[in-house]
Write a protein that holds these residues in place. Structure first.
Motif, PDB file in Angstrom:
ATOM      1  N   MET A 166     -58.536  65.123  32.002  1.00  0.00           N
ATOM      2  CA  MET A 166     -58.053  65.684  30.730  1.00  0.00           C
ATOM      3  C   MET A 166     -56.995  64.779  30.091  1.00  0.00           C
ATOM      4  O   MET A 166     -56.875  64.694  28.879  1.00  0.00           O
ATOM      5  N   LEU A 167     -56.239  64.101  30.970  1.00  0.00           N
ATOM      6  CA  LEU A 167     -55.083  63.348  30.477  1.00  0.00           C
ATOM      7  C   LEU A 167     -55.294  61.840  30.575  1.00  0.00           C
ATOM      8  O   LEU A 167     -54.318  61.073  30.638  1.00  0.00           O
ATOM      9  N   PHE A 171     -66.543  71.650  31.188  1.00  0.00           N
ATOM     10  CA  PHE A 171     -65.107  71.962  31.261  1.00  0.00           C
ATOM     11  C   PHE A 171     -64.899  73.486  31.199  1.00  0.00           C
ATOM     12  O   PHE A 171     -64.056  74.041  31.908  1.00  0.00           O
ATOM     13  N   GLY A 204     -59.291  73.467  22.218  1.00  0.00           N
ATOM     14  CA  GLY A 204     -59.596  72.167  22.845  1.00  0.00           C
ATOM     15  C   GLY A 204     -59.050  72.168  24.251  1.00  0.00           C
ATOM     16  O   GLY A 204     -58.411  71.222  24.706  1.00  0.00           O
ATOM     17  N   ARG A 238     -56.109  73.646  31.710  1.00  0.00           N
ATOM     18  CA  ARG A 238     -54.821  73.217  32.279  1.00  0.00           C
ATOM     19  C   ARG A 238     -53.650  73.949  31.618  1.00  0.00           C
ATOM     20  O   ARG A 238     -52.769  74.505  32.301  1.00  0.00           O
ATOM     21  N   TRP A 252     -66.783  62.869  26.278  1.00  0.00           N
ATOM     22  CA  TRP A 252     -66.167  63.857  27.172  1.00  0.00           C
ATOM     23  C   TRP A 252     -67.148  64.324  28.249  1.00  0.00           C
ATOM     24  O   TRP A 252     -66.738  64.749  29.331  1.00  0.00           O
ATOM     25  N   GLY A 306     -60.131  72.038  27.305  1.00  0.00           N
ATOM     26  CA  GLY A 306     -60.576  71.290  28.473  1.00  0.00           C
ATOM     27  C   GLY A 306     -60.877  72.224  29.625  1.00  0.00           C
ATOM     28  O   GLY A 306     -61.579  73.220  29.483  1.00  0.00           O
ATOM     29  N   GLU A 334     -63.336  75.485  23.894  1.00  0.00           N
ATOM     30  CA  GLU A 334     -63.554  74.105  24.329  1.00  0.00           C
ATOM     31  C   GLU A 334     -65.010  73.744  24.063  1.00  0.00           C
ATOM     32  O   GLU A 334     -65.894  74.564  24.271  1.00  0.00           O
ATOM     33  N   GLN A 335     -65.234  72.487  23.616  1.00  0.00           N
ATOM     34  CA  GLN A 335     -66.613  72.110  23.245  1.00  0.00           C
ATOM     35  C   GLN A 335     -67.489  71.713  24.427  1.00  0.00           C
ATOM     36  O   GLN A 335     -68.711  71.780  24.342  1.00  0.00           O
ATOM     37  N   ASN A 336     -66.894  71.271  25.542  1.00  0.00           N
ATOM     38  CA  ASN A 336     -67.701  70.724  26.646  1.00  0.00           C
ATOM     39  C   ASN A 336     -68.052  71.821  27.646  1.00  0.00           C
ATOM     40  O   ASN A 336     -67.164  72.377  28.305  1.00  0.00           O
ATOM     41  N   LEU A 391     -64.275  72.898  17.588  1.00  0.00           N
ATOM     42  CA  LEU A 391     -63.357  73.597  16.667  1.00  0.00           C
ATOM     43  C   LEU A 391     -63.880  73.556  15.238  1.00  0.00           C
ATOM     44  O   LEU A 391     -63.583  74.454  14.434  1.00  0.00           O
ATOM     45  N   SER A 397     -67.333  75.936  22.110  1.00  0.00           N
ATOM     46  CA  SER A 397     -67.621  75.570  20.719  1.00  0.00           C
ATOM     47  C   SER A 397     -66.729  74.414  20.293  1.00  0.00           C
ATOM     48  O   SER A 397     -65.583  74.298  20.752  1.00  0.00           O
ATOM     49  N   GLN A 457     -53.744  71.418  21.378  1.00  0.00           N
ATOM     50  CA  GLN A 457     -53.083  70.255  21.997  1.00  0.00           C
ATOM     51  C   GLN A 457     -54.080  69.168  22.341  1.00  0.00           C
ATOM     52  O   GLN A 457     -55.071  69.388  23.041  1.00  0.00           O
ATOM     53  N   TRP A 458     -53.731  67.980  21.891  1.00  0.00           N
ATOM     54  CA  TRP A 458     -54.518  66.773  22.186  1.00  0.00           C
ATOM     55  C   TRP A 458     -55.991  66.985  21.869  1.00  0.00           C
ATOM     56  O   TRP A 458     -56.871  66.620  22.650  1.00  0.00           O
TER      57      TRP A 458
HETATM   58  C1  LIG Z   1     -57.355  65.042  25.860  1.00  0.00           C
HETATM   59  S1  LIG Z   1     -58.335  66.432  26.349  1.00  0.00           S
HETATM   60  C2  LIG Z   1     -57.079  67.703  26.270  1.00  0.00           C
HETATM   61  C3  LIG Z   1     -57.477  68.971  26.966  1.00  0.00           C
HETATM   62  C4  LIG Z   1     -56.369  70.037  26.968  1.00  0.00           C
HETATM   63  N1  LIG Z   1     -55.929  70.352  25.619  1.00  0.00           N
HETATM   64  C5  LIG Z   1     -55.214  69.571  27.798  1.00  0.00           C
HETATM   65  O1  LIG Z   1     -54.203  69.142  27.214  1.00  0.00           O
HETATM   66  O2  LIG Z   1     -55.319  69.630  29.033  1.00  0.00           O
HETATM   67  C6  LIG Z   1     -59.259  66.738  24.808  1.00  0.00           C
HETATM   68  C7  LIG Z   1     -60.177  67.928  24.896  1.00  0.00           C
HETATM   69  O3  LIG Z   1     -60.656  68.193  23.591  1.00  0.00           O
HETATM   70  C8  LIG Z   1     -62.031  68.527  23.701  1.00  0.00           C
HETATM   71  N2  LIG Z   1     -62.639  68.282  22.386  1.00  0.00           N
HETATM   72  C9  LIG Z   1     -62.990  67.101  21.831  1.00  0.00           C
HETATM   73  N3  LIG Z   1     -63.505  67.286  20.612  1.00  0.00           N
HETATM   74  C10 LIG Z   1     -63.471  68.622  20.381  1.00  0.00           C
HETATM   75  C11 LIG Z   1     -63.888  69.444  19.304  1.00  0.00           C
HETATM   76  N4  LIG Z   1     -64.417  68.918  18.184  1.00  0.00           N
HETATM   77  N5  LIG Z   1     -63.725  70.777  19.410  1.00  0.00           N
HETATM   78  C12 LIG Z   1     -63.187  71.318  20.539  1.00  0.00           C
HETATM   79  N6  LIG Z   1     -62.779  70.602  21.601  1.00  0.00           N
HETATM   80  C13 LIG Z   1     -62.924  69.266  21.516  1.00  0.00           C
HETATM   81  C14 LIG Z   1     -62.549  67.629  24.793  1.00  0.00           C
HETATM   82  O4  LIG Z   1     -63.792  68.088  25.293  1.00  0.00           O
HETATM   83  C15 LIG Z   1     -61.404  67.722  25.784  1.00  0.00           C
HETATM   84  O5  LIG Z   1     -61.553  68.825  26.619  1.00  0.00           O
END
Ligand SMILES: C[S@@+](CC[C@H](N)C(=O)[O-])C[C@H]1O[C@@H](n2cnc3c(N)ncnc32)[C@H](O)[C@@H]1O
Length: 241
Positions: free
Chosen positions: A40-41, A105, A78, A83, A30, A80, A100-102, A127, A125, A143-144
């Motif tokens: 993100m998508l 973002f 999560g 959005r 990421w 991002g 969000e971990q990044n 999750l 952080s 989500q995602w």
């Molecule tokens: C596919 S994107 C979706 C972002 C947002 N949920 C959206 O739908 O616009 C996945 C997101 O999950 C975050 N992510 C990945 N692993 C994670 C973790 N262990 N804890 C928190 N966030 C995480 C990524 O950094 C990224 O921002």
């Protein structure tokens, strides 16, 4: 159950190395992705409108439940670049926090949400390390992102979320599901997409029950089926470290 167990369901019998690498590989992936909706998508930025419309319909169903959640405070997990917070949750809740971990973002989310008075905390952080404030949220929206958690960490996280709910609160998961009946590992982004019944098993092991479920409509063919699942605690108790 650790990531090795989780990955033993994998269609191709591939295994992830160890749990530490599962998370650091995802973080590394990421960190290379631009802080945009398209990023993100996965290049499918054009589905964002249909996604938000589907989520809005689903949330409106939840507000019509016999015992509906409140509209006070939501948590975007999560998140991002924010959005979902910006285009959806802030339209329905008095206060929204995101996690969000990044760091890049989170920074982008801060910039793009700077003018929103109802925006609350920006938590940076994973999750797997995050514990929501107790009894704080009407809706916790994931989500995602849950494919980035091992089974054990997903169960633990959901238990912590349960403690983070206000009375009548719900945890919503909007996630891809495999059609193959098995967990499919993606070593590019270090994720493991589960079949729906496996996700529901884990939800149940976390002490939650499904109160509403819908499949997302109007997505292009060739993507994984996407399900919105609203859950509530079966009982008030749930161990959270
Ligand atoms: C596919 S994107 C979706 C972002 C947002 N949920 C959206 O739908 O616009 C996945 C997101 O999950 C975050 N992510 C990945 N692993 C994670 C973790 N262990 N804890 C928190 N966030 C995480 C990524 O950094 C990224 O921002």
């Amino acid at each position: 159950m650790d990531s090795a167990d989780l990955c033993s369901h994998n269609q191709n019998n591939a295994t992830l190395e160890e749990k530490g690498s599962f998370y650091t590989d995802a973080a590394n992936y990421w960190s290379q992705i631009p802080p945009t909706v398209d990023g993100m998508l996965g290049g499918y930025g054009f589905i964002s409108r249909a996604d938000i419309n589907g989520s809005t319909q689903f949330l409106n169903h939840l507000f019509k439940l016999k015992v509906p959640p409140g509209n006070g405070r939501a948590l975007d997990c999560g998140a991002g670049i924010g959005r979902i917070t910006k285009d959806f949750l802030l339209h329905h809740f008095d206060k929204v926090d995101l996690v969000e971990q990044n760091p890049a973002f989170v920074e982008q989310a801060r910039v793009s949400l700077a003018d929103h008075e109802r925006m609350g905390n920006f938590f940076c952080s994973g999750l797997q390390d995050f514990v929501p404030e107790p009894a704080a949220y009407d809706v916790i929206w994931c989500q995602w992102v849950l494919s980035h958690l091992t089974d054990g960490d997903l169960i633990a996280f959901l238990r912590c979320c349960t403690r983070g709910l206000k009375a009548n609160g719900v945890i919503v998961m909007k996630e891809n599901a495999t059609s193959s009946g098995v967990v499919e590992v993606d070593t590019t982004d270090s994720s493991a997409t589960r079949p729906l019944d496996r996700l529901l098993q884990l939800v149940n092991q976390a002490g939650l029950q499904r109160v509403k479920q819908r499949r997302q409509e109007n997505f292009p063919q060739g993507l994984y089926p996407v399900y919105m699942i609203a859950t509530r605690p079966i009982a008030a108790e749930g161990a959270c470290p």
